[in-house]
Design a protein around this motif. Structure first.
Motif, PDB file in Angstrom:
ATOM      1  N   LEU A   3       4.405   2.370   1.808  1.00  0.00           N
ATOM      2  CA  LEU A   3       5.153   3.468   1.202  1.00  0.00           C
ATOM      3  C   LEU A   3       4.458   4.795   1.478  1.00  0.00           C
ATOM      4  O   LEU A   3       3.229   4.852   1.553  1.00  0.00           O
ATOM      5  CB  LEU A   3       5.254   3.281  -0.318  1.00  0.00           C
ATOM      6  CG  LEU A   3       5.774   1.943  -0.824  1.00  0.00           C
ATOM      7  CD1 LEU A   3       5.747   1.918  -2.341  1.00  0.00           C
ATOM      8  CD2 LEU A   3       7.170   1.674  -0.297  1.00  0.00           C
ATOM      9  N   GLN A   4       5.258   5.841   1.603  1.00  0.00           N
ATOM     10  CA  GLN A   4       4.767   7.214   1.623  1.00  0.00           C
ATOM     11  C   GLN A   4       5.529   7.928   0.517  1.00  0.00           C
ATOM     12  O   GLN A   4       6.758   7.790   0.426  1.00  0.00           O
ATOM     13  CB  GLN A   4       5.046   7.899   2.955  1.00  0.00           C
ATOM     14  CG  GLN A   4       4.218   7.368   4.096  1.00  0.00           C
ATOM     15  CD  GLN A   4       4.540   8.077   5.392  1.00  0.00           C
ATOM     16  OE1 GLN A   4       5.699   8.274   5.726  1.00  0.00           O
ATOM     17  NE2 GLN A   4       3.508   8.453   6.120  1.00  0.00           N
ATOM     18  N   ARG A  54       0.831  -1.206   0.000  1.00  0.00           N
ATOM     19  CA  ARG A  54       0.000   0.000   0.000  1.00  0.00           C
ATOM     20  C   ARG A  54       0.866   1.257   0.000  1.00  0.00           C
ATOM     21  O   ARG A  54       1.980   1.259   0.514  1.00  0.00           O
ATOM     22  CB  ARG A  54      -0.925   0.013   1.208  1.00  0.00           C
ATOM     23  CG  ARG A  54      -1.954  -1.107   1.141  1.00  0.00           C
ATOM     24  CD  ARG A  54      -3.097  -0.937   2.113  1.00  0.00           C
ATOM     25  NE  ARG A  54      -2.680  -0.691   3.485  1.00  0.00           N
ATOM     26  CZ  ARG A  54      -3.431  -0.029   4.373  1.00  0.00           C
ATOM     27  NH1 ARG A  54      -4.606   0.449   4.041  1.00  0.00           N
ATOM     28  NH2 ARG A  54      -2.997   0.139   5.602  1.00  0.00           N
ATOM     29  N   VAL A  55       0.286   2.302  -0.594  1.00  0.00           N
ATOM     30  CA  VAL A  55       0.928   3.612  -0.616  1.00  0.00           C
ATOM     31  C   VAL A  55       0.035   4.559   0.174  1.00  0.00           C
ATOM     32  O   VAL A  55      -1.128   4.758  -0.178  1.00  0.00           O
ATOM     33  CB  VAL A  55       1.119   4.136  -2.062  1.00  0.00           C
ATOM     34  CG1 VAL A  55       1.778   5.509  -2.051  1.00  0.00           C
ATOM     35  CG2 VAL A  55       1.926   3.148  -2.893  1.00  0.00           C
ATOM     36  N   ALA A  56       0.569   5.121   1.244  1.00  0.00           N
ATOM     37  CA  ALA A  56      -0.179   6.095   2.040  1.00  0.00           C
ATOM     38  C   ALA A  56      -0.321   7.367   1.217  1.00  0.00           C
ATOM     39  O   ALA A  56       0.658   7.885   0.693  1.00  0.00           O
ATOM     40  CB  ALA A  56       0.550   6.381   3.350  1.00  0.00           C
ATOM     41  N   ASN A  57      -1.530   7.835   1.103  1.00  0.00           N
ATOM     42  CA  ASN A  57      -1.813   9.026   0.307  1.00  0.00           C
ATOM     43  C   ASN A  57      -2.369  10.079   1.260  1.00  0.00           C
ATOM     44  O   ASN A  57      -3.375   9.840   1.935  1.00  0.00           O
ATOM     45  CB  ASN A  57      -2.834   8.659  -0.781  1.00  0.00           C
ATOM     46  CG  ASN A  57      -3.160   9.806  -1.691  1.00  0.00           C
ATOM     47  OD1 ASN A  57      -3.044  10.964  -1.325  1.00  0.00           O
ATOM     48  ND2 ASN A  57      -3.587   9.482  -2.885  1.00  0.00           N
ATOM     49  N   PHE A  58      -1.743  11.254   1.296  1.00  0.00           N
ATOM     50  CA  PHE A  58      -2.175  12.276   2.236  1.00  0.00           C
ATOM     51  C   PHE A  58      -3.569  12.807   1.898  1.00  0.00           C
ATOM     52  O   PHE A  58      -4.203  13.450   2.718  1.00  0.00           O
ATOM     53  CB  PHE A  58      -1.158  13.431   2.292  1.00  0.00           C
ATOM     54  CG  PHE A  58      -0.998  14.175   1.004  1.00  0.00           C
ATOM     55  CD1 PHE A  58      -1.825  15.233   0.683  1.00  0.00           C
ATOM     56  CD2 PHE A  58      -0.018  13.809   0.100  1.00  0.00           C
ATOM     57  CE1 PHE A  58      -1.685  15.906  -0.511  1.00  0.00           C
ATOM     58  CE2 PHE A  58       0.138  14.477  -1.092  1.00  0.00           C
ATOM     59  CZ  PHE A  58      -0.706  15.533  -1.400  1.00  0.00           C
ATOM     60  N   GLU A  59      -4.068  12.510   0.703  1.00  0.00           N
ATOM     61  CA  GLU A  59      -5.404  12.952   0.314  1.00  0.00           C
ATOM     62  C   GLU A  59      -6.496  12.019   0.866  1.00  0.00           C
ATOM     63  O   GLU A  59      -7.671  12.327   0.777  1.00  0.00           O
ATOM     64  CB  GLU A  59      -5.531  13.023  -1.204  1.00  0.00           C
ATOM     65  CG  GLU A  59      -4.613  14.062  -1.823  1.00  0.00           C
ATOM     66  CD  GLU A  59      -4.594  14.003  -3.333  1.00  0.00           C
ATOM     67  OE1 GLU A  59      -4.883  12.935  -3.909  1.00  0.00           O
ATOM     68  OE2 GLU A  59      -4.283  15.036  -3.932  1.00  0.00           O
ATOM     69  N   GLN A  60      -6.083  10.863   1.391  1.00  0.00           N
ATOM     70  CA  GLN A  60      -7.033   9.896   1.935  1.00  0.00           C
ATOM     71  C   GLN A  60      -6.548   9.457   3.312  1.00  0.00           C
ATOM     72  O   GLN A  60      -5.349   9.423   3.576  1.00  0.00           O
ATOM     73  CB  GLN A  60      -7.127   8.671   1.020  1.00  0.00           C
ATOM     74  CG  GLN A  60      -7.590   8.988  -0.378  1.00  0.00           C
ATOM     75  CD  GLN A  60      -7.468   7.774  -1.301  1.00  0.00           C
ATOM     76  OE1 GLN A  60      -6.909   6.760  -0.921  1.00  0.00           O
ATOM     77  NE2 GLN A  60      -7.983   7.903  -2.497  1.00  0.00           N
TER      78      GLN A  60
END
Length: 142
Positions: free
Chosen positions: A41-42, A24-30
């Motif tokens: 991942l960030q 997974r990729v952490a998304n600051f929009e969610q």
């Protein structure tokens, strides 16, 4: 704003790779909450200077750095993050094309692994690369 198109071109490629793994990729929009023991991942874009080298200002040149931070649970072997850095290096090789809605660019420097950042429950291994690209400018008033 072509930094946005550069980011989109990179993120489309990154998300397709991550989904195939799966990671997974952490998304600051969610909203994002890491699962116990999860490696994720960030990703961040660090836009650089915008220049115009063309007569009449028809196109601007955009440069920047894109960082992918690999966040691992404390106690996980560092080799896990290092293997992901190697995979990202293959994904974003020098001269890899980045294209999105009129932005045409390239990865200009290889992935560079930064220092490991330890925290109480996790550690982070940052990896980044530079990009450069050109985009036509919309007509005035558009």
């Amino acid at each position: 704003m072509s930094h946005a198109r550069a980011r989109q071109a990179i993120e489309i490629k990154l998300m397709a790779w991550a989904t195939a793994r799966p990671i997974r990729v952490a998304n600051f929009e969610q909203e994002f909450s890491a699962l116990p023991g999860e490696t994720y991942l960030q990703a961040y874009q660090l836009p650089g200077a915008t220049t115009c080298r063309y007569l009449g200002g028809e196109a601007y040149e955009y440069t920047g750095v894109y960082q992918v931070s690999i966040v691992c649970p404390a106690g996980q072997p560092l080799e896990t993050a290092e293997a992901l850095v190697d995979e990202l290096s293959s994904l974003f090789r020098v001269d890899s094309v980045l294209s999105r809605n009129g932005f045409e660019g390239l990865v200009t420097e290889p992935i560079d692994q930064g220092p490991t950042i330890p925290e109480s429950a996790t550690y982070t291994v940052p990896a980044s690369f530079t990009y450069r690209g050109v985009a036509d400018q919309p007509p005035a008033g558009a």
